[in-house]
Design a protein around this motif. Structure first.
Motif, PDB file in Angstrom:
ATOM      1  N   ILE A  39       0.708  -1.085   0.175  1.00  0.00           N
ATOM      2  CA  ILE A  39      -0.062   0.027   0.117  1.00  0.00           C
ATOM      3  C   ILE A  39       0.926   1.213  -0.134  1.00  0.00           C
ATOM      4  CG2 ILE A  39      -1.731   1.224   1.292  1.00  0.00           C
ATOM      5  CD1 ILE A  39      -2.842  -1.296   2.388  1.00  0.00           C
ATOM      6  N   PHE A  40       0.688   2.153  -1.057  1.00  0.00           N
ATOM      7  CA  PHE A  40       1.571   3.307  -1.158  1.00  0.00           C
ATOM      8  C   PHE A  40       0.665   4.656  -0.436  1.00  0.00           C
ATOM      9  CE2 PHE A  40       2.646   0.648  -4.995  1.00  0.00           C
ATOM     10  CZ  PHE A  40       3.805   0.253  -4.467  1.00  0.00           C
ATOM     11  N   TRP A  41       1.509   5.296   0.288  1.00  0.00           N
ATOM     12  CA  TRP A  41       0.513   6.595   0.755  1.00  0.00           C
ATOM     13  C   TRP A  41       1.568   7.696   0.760  1.00  0.00           C
ATOM     14  CZ3 TRP A  41      -2.659   6.412   5.787  1.00  0.00           C
ATOM     15  CH2 TRP A  41      -3.509   7.518   5.995  1.00  0.00           C
ATOM     16  N   SER A  42       1.185   8.538   0.077  1.00  0.00           N
ATOM     17  CA  SER A  42       2.260   9.821  -0.157  1.00  0.00           C
ATOM     18  C   SER A  42       1.465  11.087   0.009  1.00  0.00           C
ATOM     19  CB  SER A  42       3.102   9.748  -1.307  1.00  0.00           C
ATOM     20  OG  SER A  42       2.523   9.535  -2.507  1.00  0.00           O
ATOM     21  N   ASP A  43       2.024  12.214   0.213  1.00  0.00           N
ATOM     22  CA  ASP A  43       1.388  13.676  -0.116  1.00  0.00           C
ATOM     23  C   ASP A  43       0.747  13.942  -1.237  1.00  0.00           C
ATOM     24  OD1 ASP A  43       2.069  14.294   2.742  1.00  0.00           O
ATOM     25  OD2 ASP A  43       3.860  15.202   2.082  1.00  0.00           O
ATOM     26  N   TYR A  44      -0.305  14.676  -1.467  1.00  0.00           N
ATOM     27  CA  TYR A  44      -0.957  14.961  -2.569  1.00  0.00           C
ATOM     28  C   TYR A  44      -0.499  16.154  -3.183  1.00  0.00           C
ATOM     29  CZ  TYR A  44      -3.578  11.307  -0.691  1.00  0.00           C
ATOM     30  OH  TYR A  44      -3.808  10.117  -0.142  1.00  0.00           O
ATOM     31  N   ASP A  45       0.903  16.260  -3.553  1.00  0.00           N
ATOM     32  CA  ASP A  45       1.458  17.264  -4.233  1.00  0.00           C
ATOM     33  C   ASP A  45       2.697  16.829  -5.110  1.00  0.00           C
ATOM     34  OD1 ASP A  45       3.834  16.371  -2.785  1.00  0.00           O
ATOM     35  OD2 ASP A  45       3.755  18.201  -1.475  1.00  0.00           O
ATOM     36  N   GLU A  46       3.148  17.749  -5.925  1.00  0.00           N
ATOM     37  CA  GLU A  46       4.331  17.368  -7.059  1.00  0.00           C
ATOM     38  C   GLU A  46       5.109  16.394  -6.468  1.00  0.00           C
ATOM     39  OE1 GLU A  46       2.397  21.135  -8.375  1.00  0.00           O
ATOM     40  OE2 GLU A  46       3.040  20.391  -6.495  1.00  0.00           O
ATOM     41  N   ASP A  47       5.815  16.578  -5.294  1.00  0.00           N
ATOM     42  CA  ASP A  47       6.876  15.757  -4.782  1.00  0.00           C
ATOM     43  C   ASP A  47       6.103  14.289  -4.646  1.00  0.00           C
ATOM     44  OD1 ASP A  47       9.051  17.086  -4.977  1.00  0.00           O
ATOM     45  OD2 ASP A  47       9.337  17.933  -3.191  1.00  0.00           O
ATOM     46  N   GLY A  48       4.814  14.431  -3.833  1.00  0.00           N
ATOM     47  CA  GLY A  48       4.276  13.011  -3.448  1.00  0.00           C
ATOM     48  C   GLY A  48       4.052  12.259  -4.500  1.00  0.00           C
ATOM     49  N   LEU A  49       3.575  12.856  -5.606  1.00  0.00           N
ATOM     50  CA  LEU A  49       3.517  11.915  -7.060  1.00  0.00           C
ATOM     51  C   LEU A  49       4.809  11.207  -7.511  1.00  0.00           C
ATOM     52  CD1 LEU A  49       1.879  11.103  -9.251  1.00  0.00           C
ATOM     53  CD2 LEU A  49       2.074  13.196 -10.486  1.00  0.00           C
ATOM     54  N   LEU A  50       5.912  12.146  -7.308  1.00  0.00           N
ATOM     55  CA  LEU A  50       7.284  11.666  -7.617  1.00  0.00           C
ATOM     56  C   LEU A  50       7.616  10.428  -6.608  1.00  0.00           C
ATOM     57  CD1 LEU A  50       9.222  14.794  -8.596  1.00  0.00           C
ATOM     58  CD2 LEU A  50       8.717  12.922 -10.057  1.00  0.00           C
ATOM     59  N   ILE A  51       7.432  10.715  -5.532  1.00  0.00           N
ATOM     60  CA  ILE A  51       7.648   9.576  -4.292  1.00  0.00           C
ATOM     61  C   ILE A  51       6.980   8.186  -4.374  1.00  0.00           C
ATOM     62  CG2 ILE A  51       7.758   9.057  -2.031  1.00  0.00           C
ATOM     63  CD1 ILE A  51       8.480  12.333  -1.418  1.00  0.00           C
ATOM     64  N   ALA A  52       5.458   8.407  -4.841  1.00  0.00           N
ATOM     65  CA  ALA A  52       4.849   7.488  -5.096  1.00  0.00           C
ATOM     66  C   ALA A  52       5.264   6.564  -6.414  1.00  0.00           C
ATOM     67  CB  ALA A  52       3.380   7.907  -5.545  1.00  0.00           C
ATOM     68  N   GLY A  53       5.903   7.212  -7.401  1.00  0.00           N
ATOM     69  CA  GLY A  53       6.280   6.575  -8.603  1.00  0.00           C
ATOM     70  C   GLY A  53       7.669   5.760  -7.982  1.00  0.00           C
ATOM     71  N   GLU A  54       8.390   6.305  -7.401  1.00  0.00           N
ATOM     72  CA  GLU A  54       9.601   5.872  -6.638  1.00  0.00           C
ATOM     73  C   GLU A  54       9.388   4.451  -5.878  1.00  0.00           C
ATOM     74  OE1 GLU A  54      11.859   8.778  -4.432  1.00  0.00           O
ATOM     75  OE2 GLU A  54      12.081  10.093  -6.015  1.00  0.00           O
ATOM     76  N   GLU A  63      -1.655  13.689   6.503  1.00  0.00           N
ATOM     77  CA  GLU A  63      -2.147  13.948   7.618  1.00  0.00           C
ATOM     78  C   GLU A  63      -3.420  14.586   7.682  1.00  0.00           C
ATOM     79  OE1 GLU A  63       2.394  13.866   7.949  1.00  0.00           O
ATOM     80  OE2 GLU A  63       1.038  14.882   6.962  1.00  0.00           O
ATOM     81  N   LEU A  64      -3.757  15.201   6.793  1.00  0.00           N
ATOM     82  CA  LEU A  64      -5.172  16.037   6.617  1.00  0.00           C
ATOM     83  C   LEU A  64      -6.306  14.913   6.325  1.00  0.00           C
ATOM     84  CD1 LEU A  64      -4.232  19.163   4.642  1.00  0.00           C
ATOM     85  CD2 LEU A  64      -4.758  19.033   7.012  1.00  0.00           C
ATOM     86  N   ILE A  65      -5.907  13.686   5.703  1.00  0.00           N
ATOM     87  CA  ILE A  65      -6.792  12.684   5.427  1.00  0.00           C
ATOM     88  C   ILE A  65      -6.624  11.573   6.136  1.00  0.00           C
ATOM     89  CG2 ILE A  65      -7.880  13.976   3.293  1.00  0.00           C
ATOM     90  CD1 ILE A  65      -5.479  10.960   2.939  1.00  0.00           C
ATOM     91  N   LEU A  66      -6.099  11.613   7.294  1.00  0.00           N
ATOM     92  CA  LEU A  66      -5.499  10.341   7.927  1.00  0.00           C
ATOM     93  C   LEU A  66      -6.639   9.227   8.365  1.00  0.00           C
ATOM     94  CD1 LEU A  66      -3.026   9.069   9.254  1.00  0.00           C
ATOM     95  CD2 LEU A  66      -3.694  10.336  11.455  1.00  0.00           C
ATOM     96  N   GLY A  67      -7.667   9.625   8.618  1.00  0.00           N
ATOM     97  CA  GLY A  67      -8.787   8.559   9.087  1.00  0.00           C
ATOM     98  C   GLY A  67      -8.573   7.845  10.064  1.00  0.00           C
ATOM     99  N   GLU A  68      -9.159   6.767  10.415  1.00  0.00           N
ATOM    100  CA  GLU A  68      -9.345   5.748  11.488  1.00  0.00           C
ATOM    101  C   GLU A  68      -9.007   4.534  11.097  1.00  0.00           C
ATOM    102  OE1 GLU A  68      -9.219   7.134  14.500  1.00  0.00           O
ATOM    103  OE2 GLU A  68      -9.841   9.072  14.047  1.00  0.00           O
ATOM    104  N   ALA A  69      -8.670   3.583  12.099  1.00  0.00           N
ATOM    105  CA  ALA A  69      -8.364   2.301  11.842  1.00  0.00           C
ATOM    106  C   ALA A  69      -9.253   1.252  11.023  1.00  0.00           C
ATOM    107  CB  ALA A  69      -8.204   1.487  13.264  1.00  0.00           C
ATOM    108  N   GLU A  70     -10.627   1.752  11.318  1.00  0.00           N
ATOM    109  CA  GLU A  70     -11.695   1.146  10.445  1.00  0.00           C
ATOM    110  C   GLU A  70     -11.420   1.233   8.890  1.00  0.00           C
ATOM    111  OE1 GLU A  70     -16.586   1.107   9.612  1.00  0.00           O
ATOM    112  OE2 GLU A  70     -15.662   2.286  11.415  1.00  0.00           O
ATOM    113  N   ILE A  71     -11.054   2.586   8.534  1.00  0.00           N
ATOM    114  CA  ILE A  71     -10.930   2.722   7.026  1.00  0.00           C
ATOM    115  C   ILE A  71      -9.533   2.167   6.679  1.00  0.00           C
ATOM    116  CG2 ILE A  71      -9.641   4.852   7.261  1.00  0.00           C
ATOM    117  CD1 ILE A  71     -12.235   3.934   4.418  1.00  0.00           C
TER     118      ILE A  71
END
Length: 438
Positions: A364-379, A423-431
């Motif tokens: 499961i990949f989880w990164s920020d929702y910005d330009e760097d986050g997209l690059l990191i998701a690809g890495e 962190e803004l869309i962290l959610g809880e254990a159920e999700i």
């Protein structure tokens, strides 16, 4: 003297005045024994008018001395049009031939439109000579490297069979560079185009030094690389200015981490933070709090996990929050790794190690929702691409995507409107459990 003056006028005609303009060299006004004022004229089919004047020295460049321009002048370029408020300073530089004064007129040929200062012929010659000298020095340095490389490769004997294939790849790159010209080195795409030629030569020397020490020593410290190669005082610091960049390029060329080639310490110890069950030869961690491995332990140990889900997250806040959820890691069979921004070689080695030695079924990949986050998701996706795994990307609306192309399209559309942190869309254990079972 006539030839010398013609050189100045030729320079002005080629680099200073505009197309279609001429210097009125037959009618210049002498201001001092060296400085003159020359008109700039323009002919058309119907008219002839004076469009400006140049105030410059005709003979200052003939002085036989080693005088250098003042520091501010060393940054001047041919196209620079400078404003100088200090008239005395400006005239001093004009008298010395470093600059010239350009005055432009309105169409009436008399009203001053603007005044600025341009590079003088003497400064032009000085900077050109400096460029030529630097080029000759680069040629000398590169030729010296090539001779040294030829000698080193001829005498090179590896005492480490495990590294022979990797060292062979590195020596191949060195062998190729031995037949380049400096111009080919400057334009080579094997090294970052942003690097200067001098920096590229420095890297090739580092590569040579690294090959030498890696071929004969099972383990070594960063400082030993330059110390063994140069021998004298200060050799251990020879490559310090570019340490991170040089190690990164070395790893790109070799396809392996520097630790595999024997570099046990790059002068600093870097942590990798994780949470979940993990076992190695010298350590064992249980699912629960956040732990850390060093890059040295990753290089020298083999790790496995009983987790079936590997989480790769960009930020420590996500790691600590998921790890703090009581029993979540144990009950879901999760191992969470924080890449702390862009992936390092130790991250990649740890991930490969864990996947080979364990029975992980999904990532499961989880990164920020910005330009760097997209690059990191690809890495992160690239490092696991060779394994038969289920891959999942977490979206900002808590949806899950299982296709990299779809996730890229989603992110590019999202970035047109907003940028968010994990962190803004962290959610809880159920999700989080739903993502695992999705």
């Amino acid at each position: 003297m006539v030839i010398a003056i013609e050189n100045v006028f030729e320079y002005v005609s080629q680099y200073i005045i505009k197309s279609g303009e001429q210097l009125d060299t037959d009618n210049y006004t002498r201001i001092t024994s060296s400085v003159v004022e020359v008109g700039i004229v323009k002919w058309t089919a119907r008219t002839f008018r004076k469009v400006g004047t140049l105030t410059l020295s005709l003979t200052a460049h003939l002085q036989e001395d080693n005088q250098t321009p003042d520091m501010p002048l060393l940054k001047w370029t041919l196209g620079k049009r400078a404003i100088i408020e200090d008239d005395l300073q400006a005239f001093e530089w004009i008298n010395m031939g470093w600059i010239m004064k350009e005055m432009r007129f309105e169409r009436d040929g008399r009203t001053i439109e603007r005044v600025h200062y341009r590079m003088g012929y003497r400064l032009f010659v000085y900077l050109q000579n400096k460029i030529d000298q630097e080029q000759q020095e680069r040629i000398r340095q590169f030729a010296s490297y090539q001779l040294e490389a030829q000698k080193v490769l001829k005498d090179l004997v590896s005492n480490n069979r495990e590294r022979e294939a990797i060292l062979s790849l590195l020596t191949h790159h060195v062998s190729v560079s031995m037949y380049w010209k400096v111009e080919e080195l400057a334009g080579s795409d094997l090294l970052p185009l942003s690097w200067s030629t001098v920096k590229k030569i420095k890297f090739l020397l580092f590569l040579l030094a690294f090959i030498m020490i890696s071929s004969c020593k099972a383990a070594f410290d960063w400082k030993e690389i330059g110390a063994q190669y140069y021998g004298g005082i200060g050799g251990s610091k020879a490559f310090d200015d570019y340490k991170d960049e040089f190690i990164s390029s070395l790893e790109e060329w070799s396809g392996q981490s520097a630790e595999i080639l024997g570099l046990i310490s790059p002068g600093k110890i870097t942590p990798l933070y994780f949470a979940g069950h993990l076992s190695g030869h010298w350590s064992c961690y249980q699912a629960g709090p956040v732990h850390a491995l060093t890059d040295l332990s990753i290089a020298q140990d083999q790790y496995s996990t009983d987790a079936t889900t590997l989480w790769l997250v960009e930020n420590r806040g996500i790691l600590t929050r998921l790890a703090a959820e009581r029993d979540f890691l144990r009950e879901t069979g999760s191992l969470i790794v924080c890449v702390d921004g862009h992936l390092r070689s130790s991250h990649k080695r740890f991930i490969h190690n864990s996947l080979i030695n364990s029975h992980i079924r999904q990532v499961i990949f989880w990164s920020d929702y910005d330009e760097d986050g997209l690059l990191i998701a690809g890495e992160m996706a690239e490092v696991v691409s060779a394994y038969p795994l289920t891959l999942k990307w977490i979206c900002h609306d808590h949806k899950v995507m299982k296709d990299w192309s779809n996730y890229q399209q989603y992110m590019r559309a999202l970035l047109q409107e907003v940028r968010l942190e994990q962190e803004l869309i962290l959610g809880e254990a159920e999700i989080w459990r739903q993502w695992i079972n999705h």
